[in-house]
Write a protein that holds these residues in place. Structure first.
Motif, PDB file in Angstrom:
ATOM      1  N   THR A 278       1.267  -1.044   0.452  1.00 37.20           N
ATOM      2  CA  THR A 278       0.177   0.320  -0.124  1.00 37.20           C
ATOM      3  C   THR A 278       0.816   1.050   0.169  1.00 37.20           C
ATOM      4  N   VAL A 279       1.269   2.213  -0.544  1.00 36.72           N
ATOM      5  CA  VAL A 279       0.575   3.300  -0.835  1.00 36.72           C
ATOM      6  C   VAL A 279       0.041   4.262  -0.758  1.00 36.72           C
ATOM      7  N   LEU A 280       0.721   5.688   0.238  1.00 34.30           N
ATOM      8  CA  LEU A 280      -0.788   7.112   0.039  1.00 34.30           C
ATOM      9  C   LEU A 280       0.139   7.863  -0.399  1.00 34.30           C
ATOM     10  N   ALA A 281      -0.827   8.825  -1.219  1.00 34.44           N
ATOM     11  CA  ALA A 281      -0.531  10.182  -1.988  1.00 34.44           C
ATOM     12  C   ALA A 281      -1.149  10.601  -1.443  1.00 34.44           C
ATOM     13  N   PHE A 282      -0.312  12.447  -1.881  1.00 37.77           N
ATOM     14  CA  PHE A 282      -0.801  13.333  -1.618  1.00 37.77           C
ATOM     15  C   PHE A 282       0.345  14.031  -2.554  1.00 37.77           C
ATOM     16  N   VAL A 283      -1.044  15.354  -2.566  1.00 39.91           N
ATOM     17  CA  VAL A 283      -0.578  16.556  -3.216  1.00 39.91           C
ATOM     18  C   VAL A 283       1.084  17.490  -2.804  1.00 39.91           C
ATOM     19  N   LYS A 284       1.523  17.441  -3.045  1.00 42.30           N
ATOM     20  CA  LYS A 284       2.871  18.125  -2.353  1.00 42.30           C
ATOM     21  C   LYS A 284       2.876  19.454  -2.325  1.00 42.30           C
ATOM     22  N   HIS A 285       3.099  19.639  -1.131  1.00 41.12           N
ATOM     23  CA  HIS A 285       2.395  21.440  -0.444  1.00 41.12           C
ATOM     24  C   HIS A 285       1.545  21.402   0.103  1.00 41.12           C
ATOM     25  N   SER A 286       0.787  20.168   0.170  1.00 43.75           N
ATOM     26  CA  SER A 286      -0.494  20.691   0.402  1.00 43.75           C
ATOM     27  C   SER A 286      -0.796  20.955   2.021  1.00 43.75           C
ATOM     28  N   PRO A 287      -1.882  22.296   2.315  1.00 41.46           N
ATOM     29  CA  PRO A 287      -2.048  21.921   3.822  1.00 41.46           C
ATOM     30  C   PRO A 287      -2.918  20.864   3.819  1.00 41.46           C
ATOM     31  N   PHE A 288      -3.818  19.635   3.930  1.00 42.83           N
ATOM     32  CA  PHE A 288      -3.528  18.245   4.257  1.00 42.83           C
ATOM     33  C   PHE A 288      -2.564  17.810   4.655  1.00 42.83           C
TER      34      PHE A 288
END
Lengths: 373, 377
Positions: free
Chosen positions: A350-360
């Protein structure tokens, strides 16, 4: 008739049939009945009830009664009313006549009727009873063999045929049934062999799969196995039973023809509580290549249109220590899986994906230790 | 020869005659149990040597007495000795006449091992086989008791196979085995893989091969009612695994064979199996069925494994038939094709030359193998 009525009323006699219903009325007279009615109502058909009581008078000997019931059963059998036939034969048997030959016939005939109804076990029991009463009764032997055939007891079917052939070596039906049972038995043996071969193959595949995983030093989190089960040697770290693949698609890691592992991989998007599932992620392909395909078009839940392949950061979570490790998208799956702190859980990386530098993502990481690249 | 030696020889002959007559008398019921037992043992011992056998073979009255004793109920060890003696003597062609004359006494011995053994020897000769079959039919049950013995549950005597084989060398014997109204030839089939006796197995395979000469029966033999082909192929199949598409083409009996499957170890039996299959390919219809059932796959693997040159040759010929083109019109039944005399002779000559060549090659190979040993220091 018509001509007689032309000049005037035809002379009528009393008790004659009605012109329109003469056929039904004829049928009601026992002598002219073509078929026995299902129920004999003594009130409406007194003659028939009378005849019946005459026939089945309890004063007659058991053998006579048994014979009558046998004949009645045979009649029903001829009319294909097998249920009624069974009842008649049963009544005949209940008379407990002393004649073993007659009883054998009743059992055999009942067996045949039961067989036609698909009650092969009952039919077989009757055939067995018939044989006990008259061991040379070929019809019973044939019936028994046929029942065994239907019940898929091929060895018994053959054995019954052989016993019958000893009595009459030219009995056509027995020769036929024996050939059929033999063929089916051999097919059954083939099926058993096939199952064994398939099991062996599967076992082999499982072993090479686990060997491949071990070879790559990929760490796997096991499902807790039964306490009684001892871990076998060799594959002690990874018992076959503990390695389940638990994802909604039922996909499993497999070894392809080139000896490469293909894993089912789950992508989590915590910001939107969404997921993506790659059923077979080749271990030598890079994450970025997959992201390019997955996000070639923006997903419907990405309302802010931020999830572009180059804008994404990937992480995996070390659950044991509750720490996050950033994943280099230029890396292959194998490289990630071989990370010191990577544990495959439920057979599905499993990998998690985030938007770079996002507040979340900032908020998400605030409570955890993050190892960045 | 001098007069003295001549008269010596003649008196020796007369002595032997007298001894033989005495033996016959001692074997007769009137002689009493002990005397008979002793005489039977003596006869059995005598039959242990070639000379003794020839002696006994020439004495029909002794053989008749032994036959009467052999089947006598309650005669115990004496009967057993008589049986042993007769089995030995039956190997002598000279004894055939006397034994055939004693058939009524000998037939009750069937299906026991001794009866099968001595009749198998007697029936080596086709005319004798015909007589035995006639006698069996006259007694009533024909081949039925022999086939019953195959059914079990006790294991059949190993001599039963050879007897059936020798009986099947004549059409009357084959007809008995190919009786469609009974379960006859079907009883032979499981024995193509019988591990407990090569003698019995060889006989059964021989009988089956002989039956395959009857080409009107081919369709029936290849059908589900008999299904002879898998039983002929099974001993030729090994543990090799086939890919799934090939596996599914094979008959059920040949699919998914275990890893420890062994081929028939006797080369002559392997050859007979191939000959039987070859006979089944004589007709176009037969060829079609044999091809359809994937025989080629088994033969291909056999060819890879086979070392015996005779068997290899038979295998190659059969493969050729299976993968070759269909013969032209008028040649649909190869058993019935009439080959012109000159062509026949030429083909035989080519066969002989091929055999010669192969033998030469074998000899050369053996020499080549021998040489390195000699050169070693």
């Amino acid at each position: 008739m018509a001509e007689a009525g032309a000049g005037g009323e035809a002379p009528r006699y009393r008790g004659g049939f009605n012109e329109d219903t003469w056929e039904q009325e004829l049928e009601a007279i026992p002598m002219f009945m073509k078929r026995c009615p299902a129920e004999i109502d003594a009130a409406r058909q007194p003659e028939l009830a009378c005849l019946q009581s005459l026939l089945f008078d309890e004063e007659r000997s058991p053998a006579e009664l048994a014979r009558l019931y046998k004949n009645e059963g045979n009649e029903y059998f001829r009319e294909k009313d097998y249920r009624k036939a069974v009842i008649s034969y049963t009544e005949g048997l209940r008379k407990k006549c002393e004649d073993p030959e007659l009883r054998a016939m009743l059992h055999t005939n009942r067996a045949a009727a039961q067989a036609h109804l698909g009650n092969y076990r009952s039919a077989l029991n009757d055939a067995i009873q018939a044989r006990k009463l008259k061991p040379t009764h070929l019809k019973a032997i044939i019936r028994g063999a046929l029942c065994h055939l239907e019940l898929k007891n091929f060895s018994e079917a053959i054995a019954w045929c052989e016993e019958g052939l000893q009595i009459d070596s030219k009995e056509k039906k027995l020769v036929e049934v024996r050939a059929k049972a033999d063929k089916l038995k051999r097919a059954e043996e083939r099926d058993a062999r096939k199952a064994k071969v398939m099991e062996r193959k599967e076992q082999c595949q499982k072993e090479s799969l686990l060997a491949a995983i071990k070879e790559r030093n990929i760490k796997v989190v096991l499902e807790p196995s039964n306490e009684e089960e001892e871990m076998s040697d060799g594959l002690a770290e990874m018992s076959l039973d503990g390695f389940h693949s638990d994802n909604a698609m039922g996909a499993k890691v497999h070894l392809d023809a080139d000896g490469n592992l293909n894993w089912p991989v789950l992508f989590l998007y915590p910001e939107h509580e969404q997921t993506d599932f790659i059923a077979a992620f080749h271990e030598n392909t890079r994450f970025i290549d997959h992201l390019m395909v997955m996000f070639a078009e923006l997903p419907p839940w990405d309302l802010e249109r931020k999830y572009l392949p180059d804008s994404l950061e990937l992480y995996f979570e070390d659950e044991e220590k509750a720490e996050m490790y950033e994943v280099n998208p230029e890396h292959t799956l194998l490289q990630v899986l071989q990370h010191q702190r990577y544990f495959v859980k439920a057979g599905t990386p499993t990998v998690l994906a985030f938007v770079k530098h996002s507040p979340f993502s900032k908020k998400y990481f605030s409570s955890k230790k993050v190892h960045r690249l | 020869m001098s007069e003295a030696s001549l008269s010596a020889a003649m008196s020796e002959e007369a002595e032997v005659e007298a001894a033989a007559a005495a033996l016959a008398a001692l074997l007769a019921p009137a002689a009493g149990a002990a005397a008979r037992a002793g005489a039977a043992e003596a006869a059995a011992a005598l039959s242990g040597t070639a000379a003794g056998r020839r002696l006994l073979a020439a004495r029909p009255e002794a053989l008749a007495a032994l036959a009467a004793l052999a089947a006598e109920p309650g005669a115990g060890a004496a009967a057993a000795a008589a049986r042993r003696c007769l089995v030995n003597v039956s190997a002598e062609p000279a004894a055939r006449g006397a034994l055939l004359a004693a058939l009524p006494a000998l037939l009750p011995l069937l299906p026991g091992g001794a009866g099968c053994g001595l009749l198998a020897n007697v029936c080596r000769e086709p005319a004798a086989a015909r007589r035995v079959l006639r006698a069996l039919r006259q007694r009533g049950p024909g081949l039925a008791p022999l086939l019953e013995a195959l059914r079990g549950p006790a294991p059949p005597p190993p001599e039963l196979g050879p007897l059936l084989c020798n009986l099947s060398q004549v059409p009357e014997g084959r007809r008995g085995l190919l009786d469609r109204s009974r379960c006859s030839v079907q009883r032979l089939l499981p024995f193509t893989q019988y591990k407990d006796s090569a003698v019995h197995r060889r006989g059964i395979v021989g009988a089956l091969r002989n039956c395959c000469f009857e080409h009107e029966h081919h369709e029936w033999l290849l059908s589900d009612e008999v299904d002879v082909l898998p039983f002929l192929l099974l001993p030729l199949a090994g543990p090799e695994e086939f890919p799934e598409e090939e596996m599914e083409r094979l008959p059920a009996d040949l699919q998914y064979l275990p890893q420890d499957k062994q081929r028939e170890e006797e080369p002559d039996i392997r050859k007979m199996l191939l000959e039987a299959i070859m006979l089944l390919t004589a007709t176009k219809a037969g060829r079609h069925v044999v091809r359809e059932k994937g025989a080629y796959l088994i033969l291909r693997e056999l060819h890879r494994w086979e070392r015996d040159p005779d068997v290899l040759s038979a295998c190659e010929k059969l493969i050729q038939v299976l993968i070759g083109d269909e013969p032209g019109p008028g040649m649909e039944n190869l058993l019935e094709v009439s080959v012109p005399e000159e062509v026949e002779q030429q083909l035989q000559r080519l066969d002989r030359e091929e055999d010669e060549r192969r033998r030469r090659e074998q000899a050369e190979q053996r020499e080549a193998q021998a040489c390195p040993e000699e050169l070693a220091p």
